[in-house]
Design a protein around this motif. Structure first.
Motif, PDB file in Angstrom:
ATOM      1  N   MET A 169       0.852  -1.198   0.000  1.00 37.56           N
ATOM      2  CA  MET A 169       0.000   0.000   0.000  1.00 37.56           C
ATOM      3  C   MET A 169       0.879   1.237   0.000  1.00 37.56           C
ATOM      4  O   MET A 169       1.879   1.314   0.714  1.00 37.56           O
ATOM      5  N   LYS A 170       0.474   2.212  -0.829  1.00 42.07           N
ATOM      6  CA  LYS A 170       1.230   3.463  -0.861  1.00 42.07           C
ATOM      7  C   LYS A 170       0.296   4.588  -1.324  1.00 42.07           C
ATOM      8  O   LYS A 170      -0.391   4.461  -2.339  1.00 42.07           O
ATOM      9  N   PHE A 171       0.237   5.673  -0.523  1.00 44.04           N
ATOM     10  CA  PHE A 171      -0.609   6.804  -0.927  1.00 44.04           C
ATOM     11  C   PHE A 171      -0.052   8.105  -0.352  1.00 44.04           C
ATOM     12  O   PHE A 171       0.761   8.104   0.578  1.00 44.04           O
ATOM     13  N   ARG A 172      -0.533   9.213  -0.941  1.00 47.58           N
ATOM     14  CA  ARG A 172      -0.192  10.550  -0.444  1.00 47.58           C
ATOM     15  C   ARG A 172      -1.503  11.292  -0.187  1.00 47.58           C
ATOM     16  O   ARG A 172      -2.438  11.195  -0.972  1.00 47.58           O
ATOM     17  N   VAL A 173      -1.551  12.034   0.938  1.00 50.71           N
ATOM     18  CA  VAL A 173      -2.787  12.715   1.317  1.00 50.71           C
ATOM     19  C   VAL A 173      -2.439  14.028   2.004  1.00 50.71           C
ATOM     20  O   VAL A 173      -1.362  14.163   2.612  1.00 50.71           O
ATOM     21  N   ASP A 174      -3.323  14.997   1.903  1.00 58.59           N
ATOM     22  CA  ASP A 174      -3.126  16.287   2.565  1.00 58.59           C
ATOM     23  C   ASP A 174      -3.128  16.099   4.085  1.00 58.59           C
ATOM     24  O   ASP A 174      -3.926  15.324   4.623  1.00 58.59           O
ATOM     25  N   ARG A 175      -2.249  16.830   4.789  1.00 61.84           N
ATOM     26  CA  ARG A 175      -2.121  16.674   6.245  1.00 61.84           C
ATOM     27  C   ARG A 175      -3.438  16.937   6.970  1.00 61.84           C
ATOM     28  O   ARG A 175      -3.861  16.162   7.824  1.00 61.84           O
ATOM     29  N   ASP A 176      -4.115  18.064   6.641  1.00 66.31           N
ATOM     30  CA  ASP A 176      -5.361  18.416   7.329  1.00 66.31           C
ATOM     31  C   ASP A 176      -6.470  17.401   7.058  1.00 66.31           C
ATOM     32  O   ASP A 176      -7.268  17.078   7.945  1.00 66.31           O
ATOM     33  N   ALA A 225      -6.821   1.864   1.100  1.00 68.55           N
ATOM     34  CA  ALA A 225      -6.494   2.738  -0.036  1.00 68.55           C
ATOM     35  C   ALA A 225      -6.951   2.079  -1.327  1.00 68.55           C
ATOM     36  O   ALA A 225      -6.645   0.908  -1.583  1.00 68.55           O
ATOM     37  N   ASP A 226      -7.706   2.847  -2.123  1.00 69.19           N
ATOM     38  CA  ASP A 226      -8.230   2.353  -3.393  1.00 69.19           C
ATOM     39  C   ASP A 226      -7.516   3.080  -4.522  1.00 69.19           C
ATOM     40  O   ASP A 226      -7.379   4.309  -4.486  1.00 69.19           O
ATOM     41  N   GLU A 227      -7.076   2.342  -5.527  1.00 72.60           N
ATOM     42  CA  GLU A 227      -6.310   2.948  -6.625  1.00 72.60           C
ATOM     43  C   GLU A 227      -7.129   3.915  -7.475  1.00 72.60           C
ATOM     44  O   GLU A 227      -6.600   4.619  -8.320  1.00 72.60           O
ATOM     45  N   ASP A 258      -3.991  10.484  -3.236  1.00 74.28           N
ATOM     46  CA  ASP A 258      -3.231  10.107  -4.432  1.00 74.28           C
ATOM     47  C   ASP A 258      -2.660   8.716  -4.160  1.00 74.28           C
ATOM     48  O   ASP A 258      -1.626   8.573  -3.502  1.00 74.28           O
ATOM     49  N   VAL A 259      -3.374   7.678  -4.637  1.00 76.86           N
ATOM     50  CA  VAL A 259      -3.005   6.292  -4.317  1.00 76.86           C
ATOM     51  C   VAL A 259      -2.153   5.692  -5.433  1.00 76.86           C
ATOM     52  O   VAL A 259      -2.581   5.571  -6.577  1.00 76.86           O
ATOM     53  N   THR A 260      -0.924   5.301  -5.083  1.00 78.68           N
ATOM     54  CA  THR A 260      -0.012   4.658  -6.034  1.00 78.68           C
ATOM     55  C   THR A 260      -0.230   3.151  -6.027  1.00 78.68           C
ATOM     56  O   THR A 260      -0.181   2.492  -7.056  1.00 78.68           O
ATOM     57  N   GLU A 261      -0.469   2.612  -4.832  1.00 79.88           N
ATOM     58  CA  GLU A 261      -0.656   1.174  -4.680  1.00 79.88           C
ATOM     59  C   GLU A 261      -1.756   0.924  -3.653  1.00 79.88           C
ATOM     60  O   GLU A 261      -1.675   1.392  -2.516  1.00 79.88           O
ATOM     61  N   GLY A 262      -2.829   0.246  -4.068  1.00 70.46           N
ATOM     62  CA  GLY A 262      -3.943  -0.015  -3.168  1.00 70.46           C
ATOM     63  C   GLY A 262      -3.590  -1.034  -2.103  1.00 70.46           C
ATOM     64  O   GLY A 262      -2.612  -1.780  -2.239  1.00 70.46           O
ATOM     65  N   GLY A 263      -4.404  -1.068  -1.039  1.00 70.77           N
ATOM     66  CA  GLY A 263      -4.145  -2.046   0.015  1.00 70.77           C
ATOM     67  C   GLY A 263      -4.872  -1.688   1.295  1.00 70.77           C
ATOM     68  O   GLY A 263      -5.635  -0.719   1.356  1.00 70.77           O
ATOM     69  N   GLU A 264      -4.634  -2.482   2.341  1.00 79.90           N
ATOM     70  CA  GLU A 264      -5.339  -2.297   3.610  1.00 79.90           C
ATOM     71  C   GLU A 264      -4.388  -2.574   4.765  1.00 79.90           C
ATOM     72  O   GLU A 264      -3.680  -3.586   4.764  1.00 79.90           O
ATOM     73  N   VAL A 265      -4.363  -1.660   5.733  1.00 81.18           N
ATOM     74  CA  VAL A 265      -3.545  -1.876   6.927  1.00 81.18           C
ATOM     75  C   VAL A 265      -4.331  -1.458   8.169  1.00 81.18           C
ATOM     76  O   VAL A 265      -5.279  -0.672   8.090  1.00 81.18           O
TER      77      VAL A 265
END
Length: 377
Positions: A1-8, A37-39, A61-68
């Motif tokens: 899983m890999k994603f980027r998201v706004d801090r707020d 995270a959904d691609e 902004d999801v690069t790689e979907g997954g669940e943790v």
């Protein structure tokens, strides 16, 4: 899983889902927050402890979907204190790496397979304006019991009859009742639900700003005992309380002998000042005469305080005593320019309601019943 998201965005989302998590969960895994995270570009955060569930979906902004699954309160503390930069989250072995600017954290992954399945979303039973919902819940929940002697009194009783919704709460010393209208999907709907007051208050505060709140009462035949609330991208469920709520509406007096009308803000400020000298659990006395009310606290060798404010009196004068905290709770919930106190006798419950104008009609949609305190002599 890999994603980027706004801090707020991340901080608000985590704060919403962890608000109901227990500090001492019966099973360690229930202290976790599930991140999915959904691609397609969404991040869904969920928390569930078998009593309360909360879910929110935000853009990411999801690069790689997954669940943790990670510790919820720890993630909330971290995300709230991060610098104002985008947050990158990725899995690396048994850890979840969180990077924001030069801040780096490695969180332990909890076993996702041990996490309970979230309650399924029930079909909406109707909708209510968010601001009305928030205000009504706040007005009523002040009177709910905060102890655990009688668990049933820690709830808000919600009765639905068609378009009319009646919210009611009591701790045996005061009672608050608010009537509102909503838009039911079934115009002949008739239901009663007992919702934990603390959970309902937190949910109403968090969802009320969204404009419209969808309410899902579930199917009573299924016996799931849940109620769901949804607004925007946020959804919450809570388990209902079991038991028969006492028939407390009989407390409302059938007739009134004396009515006093005062400016709400003036009365609140005067009560707060005089109550400063009142010892814990000591009542304040209100002496109503034509044109004024004298507010007094303390007797004998104790510290004493008094203040008089204008009051329009209809009917005979009287003297009555109240717990100052309970009186202030009711006055604070009024949301009206004038406070109207209706009495029968000094030993009988008084009814507090609001009024917009001095010579206008009393707004009976919110009523707060206060039991008087007997004072020596």
């Amino acid at each position: 899983m890999k994603f980027r998201v706004d801090r707020d965005v991340l901080s608000e989302a985590v704060a919403w889902v962890v608000r109901g998590l227990s500090n001492r969960p019966p099973v360690p895994v229930l202290a976790g927050v599930l991140l999915h995270a959904d691609e397609e570009g969404t991040l869904t955060l969920s928390a569930f402890d078998y009593e309360i569930s909360a879910t929110v979906t935000v853009e990411a902004d999801v690069t790689e979907g997954g669940e943790v699954l990670v510790l919820g309160r720890l993630l909330a503390d971290i995300s709230r204190n991060l610098p104002n930069k985008p947050v990158e989250v990725s899995t690396e072995g048994s850890k979840v790496q969180l990077t924001c600017g030069s801040s780096r954290f490695a969180l332990i992954q909890m076993p996702v397979e041990d996490y309970p399945a979230l309650p399924a979303a029930a079909e909406s039973s109707g909708s209510i304006a968010g601001d009305v919902f928030t205000q009504a819940v706040a007005q009523v929940s002040v009177a709910a019991d905060r102890g655990d002697t009688l668990p049933i009194l820690t709830g808000v009783r919600v009765e639905i009859e068609g378009e009319k919704v009646t919210l009611l709460a009591t701790d045996r010393y005061r009672l608050a009742m608010r009537e509102i209208t909503w838009r039911p999907t079934d115009p002949n709907a008739s239901r009663v639900a007992l919702i934990p007051a603390r959970t309902l208050s937190e949910t109403a505060r968090a969802l009320g700003a969204a404009g419209t709140v969808e309410v899902a009462l579930g199917d009573p035949a299924s016996g799931d005992g849940l109620i769901g609330f949804e607004a925007g991208s946020r959804r919450a469920t809570t388990r209902l309380l079991d038991g028969e709520y006492p028939k407390v509406t009989s407390i409302f007096p059938n007739s009134v002998d004396t009515v006093a009308l005062m400016e709400t803000t003036t009365l609140i400020e005067a009560v707060k000042r005089v109550a400063l000298v009142a010892e814990r659990n000591t009542p304040i006395r209100l002496r109503f005469t034509d044109g004024q009310v004298a507010i007094e606290a303390g007797t004998g060798d104790d510290a004493q305080g008094s203040e008089a404010i204008e009051a329009t009196l209809t009917g005979p004068g009287l003297e009555i005593a109240f717990n100052p905290g309970f009186l202030l709770d009711g006055l604070g919930a009024l949301n009206a320019a004038y406070a109207r106190l209706a009495f029968t006798q000094p030993s009988r419950p008084a009814v507090l309601s609001g009024q917009a104008e001095p010579d206008g009609e009393s707004d009976e949609s919110y009523r707060y019943v206060l039991m008087p305190v007997r004072f020596a002599g």
